[in-house]
Enzyme design. Sequence first.
Site, PDB file in Angstrom:
ATOM      1  N   ASP A  97      24.543  34.906 -27.333  1.00 46.29           N
ATOM      2  CA  ASP A  97      23.436  35.684 -26.779  1.00 46.29           C
ATOM      3  C   ASP A  97      22.151  34.860 -26.710  1.00 46.29           C
ATOM      4  O   ASP A  97      21.945  33.919 -27.488  1.00 46.29           O
ATOM      5  CB  ASP A  97      23.143  36.884 -27.689  1.00 46.29           C
ATOM      6  CG  ASP A  97      24.232  37.936 -27.643  1.00 46.29           C
ATOM      7  OD1 ASP A  97      25.326  37.652 -27.109  1.00 46.29           O
ATOM      8  OD2 ASP A  97      23.989  39.040 -28.159  1.00 46.29           O
ATOM      9  N   ASP A  98      21.272  35.315 -25.820  1.00 48.86           N
ATOM     10  CA  ASP A  98      19.843  34.971 -25.770  1.00 48.86           C
ATOM     11  C   ASP A  98      19.509  33.691 -25.006  1.00 48.86           C
ATOM     12  O   ASP A  98      18.345  33.395 -24.805  1.00 48.86           O
ATOM     13  CB  ASP A  98      19.210  34.877 -27.179  1.00 48.86           C
ATOM     14  CG  ASP A  98      19.271  36.194 -27.933  1.00 48.86           C
ATOM     15  OD1 ASP A  98      19.659  37.208 -27.325  1.00 48.86           O
ATOM     16  OD2 ASP A  98      18.930  36.210 -29.128  1.00 48.86           O
ATOM     17  N   HIS A 152      14.365  40.948 -23.184  1.00 45.90           N
ATOM     18  CA  HIS A 152      14.892  41.212 -24.524  1.00 45.90           C
ATOM     19  C   HIS A 152      14.163  42.334 -25.265  1.00 45.90           C
ATOM     20  O   HIS A 152      13.854  42.214 -26.469  1.00 45.90           O
ATOM     21  CB  HIS A 152      14.897  39.928 -25.366  1.00 45.90           C
ATOM     22  CG  HIS A 152      15.979  39.899 -26.414  1.00 45.90           C
ATOM     23  ND1 HIS A 152      15.798  40.410 -27.682  1.00 45.90           N
ATOM     24  CD2 HIS A 152      17.243  39.448 -26.383  1.00 45.90           C
ATOM     25  CE1 HIS A 152      16.908  40.240 -28.379  1.00 45.90           C
ATOM     26  NE2 HIS A 152      17.814  39.669 -27.608  1.00 45.90           N
ATOM     27  N   TYR A 189      19.550  43.415 -29.453  1.00 47.94           N
ATOM     28  CA  TYR A 189      19.621  43.949 -30.834  1.00 47.94           C
ATOM     29  C   TYR A 189      20.783  44.925 -31.016  1.00 47.94           C
ATOM     30  O   TYR A 189      20.861  45.598 -32.045  1.00 47.94           O
ATOM     31  CB  TYR A 189      18.303  44.644 -31.230  1.00 47.94           C
ATOM     32  CG  TYR A 189      17.083  43.866 -30.823  1.00 47.94           C
ATOM     33  CD1 TYR A 189      16.725  42.701 -31.492  1.00 47.94           C
ATOM     34  CD2 TYR A 189      16.312  44.271 -29.733  1.00 47.94           C
ATOM     35  CE1 TYR A 189      15.616  41.972 -31.096  1.00 47.94           C
ATOM     36  CE2 TYR A 189      15.201  43.543 -29.327  1.00 47.94           C
ATOM     37  CZ  TYR A 189      14.853  42.391 -30.010  1.00 47.94           C
ATOM     38  OH  TYR A 189      13.757  41.664 -29.616  1.00 47.94           O
ATOM     39  N   HIS A 243      24.521  33.225 -31.453  1.00 48.73           N
ATOM     40  CA  HIS A 243      23.326  33.008 -30.625  1.00 48.73           C
ATOM     41  C   HIS A 243      23.152  31.511 -30.384  1.00 48.73           C
ATOM     42  O   HIS A 243      23.011  30.758 -31.366  1.00 48.73           O
ATOM     43  CB  HIS A 243      22.091  33.571 -31.338  1.00 48.73           C
ATOM     44  CG  HIS A 243      22.164  35.055 -31.601  1.00 48.73           C
ATOM     45  ND1 HIS A 243      22.891  35.582 -32.637  1.00 48.73           N
ATOM     46  CD2 HIS A 243      21.633  36.105 -30.929  1.00 48.73           C
ATOM     47  CE1 HIS A 243      22.788  36.903 -32.613  1.00 48.73           C
ATOM     48  NE2 HIS A 243      22.037  37.253 -31.585  1.00 48.73           N
TER      49      HIS A 243
HETATM   50 NI    NI Z   1      19.715  39.067 -28.183  1.00 49.15          NI
END
Ligand code: NI
Length: 321
Positions: A97-98, A152, A189, A243
């Site tokens: 993620d991210d 986000h 989240y 991540h």
């Molecule tokens: Ni995230």
Amino acid sequence: MRHFIRLLALLFAAIGFSSGPATAKAQLPPRPDAPAVATAGDAAPSVSPAPNVLEPGAQPSLLAEPPPTPSPSPAKPRKHSYNSCQVEGKHVAITFDDGPHPTLTPRLLDILRERGVRATFYLVGKNVAAYPEIVQRMVAEGHEIGNHSYNHPSFLKLSPAGLAQEVKSTNEALAAAVPQKPTTIRPPYGATNASITKRLSEEFGLTVVMWSVDPQDWKYRNASRVSSHIIQNTVPGSIILAHDIHPSTVDAMPPALDALLAKGFQFATVSELIAMDSPKVAEKTHSGPGVPISAPPPAMEPLEAYAPEPAAATPAPQAAP
Ligand code: NI
């Protein structure tokens, strides 16, 4: 005379079977069960088997063979969300993620390519707009891309219009980078509820993908702790959360992936894992009714978890919230 003909026939047969393996094979009669006309089943293998498009210069020999195309029943109901899947065989999905992150994501892609592991990346739209070439590399190397919102935010704190804006602007950033459209979304989240999840699935056509293995790599910036958690908790059908914005997470991947590969796990993309999902597997692997067949809901990441490492060489386009 009849005996002589039989003798002659036996003689020919003996010569035939004693003239070496290559010619013996060539003289075998056609199999009586061989169909003269190709059936529908025979036609199937002519369909292009390779879903992965490789760029020139890519190394196809290092990439894993894509798993056989699963054939889910057409009657299979489409679920709005998954934490894990019930699959035959040791198939799992690893998700990052991210990103994309300008330096860590390319390093991770190298690690994945060296091992023929395909992953799923939940991408933040503003990072896609900043680093489209990294997203192009992901797709070229067989990885799946998914929507992780544009900025986000917690979806629980957005208006209905704000949610739509986050989802659509990310899809647009992805569309500007690559032809592949995301089919899954991971709420930042893990913050969602039944009505948001239903809306993401029904209105935007994006299946919500949570996770069942969480090394909490945003909290424990320790590669050996992260890799040990993944190795110890991954089971068939797991969806692993990580991540690619933390150096320690990328450092954890070589030992984690090598250990899982050594245990016989095969890495699928999330969509492939979902396509393999079958309640029949749950019936077989669980002893009876009343046994939970899916992992408990994952703990929500705290809101401060999203803190990408700043890029060393290239300045990040927008600072993390
Ligand atoms: Ni995230």
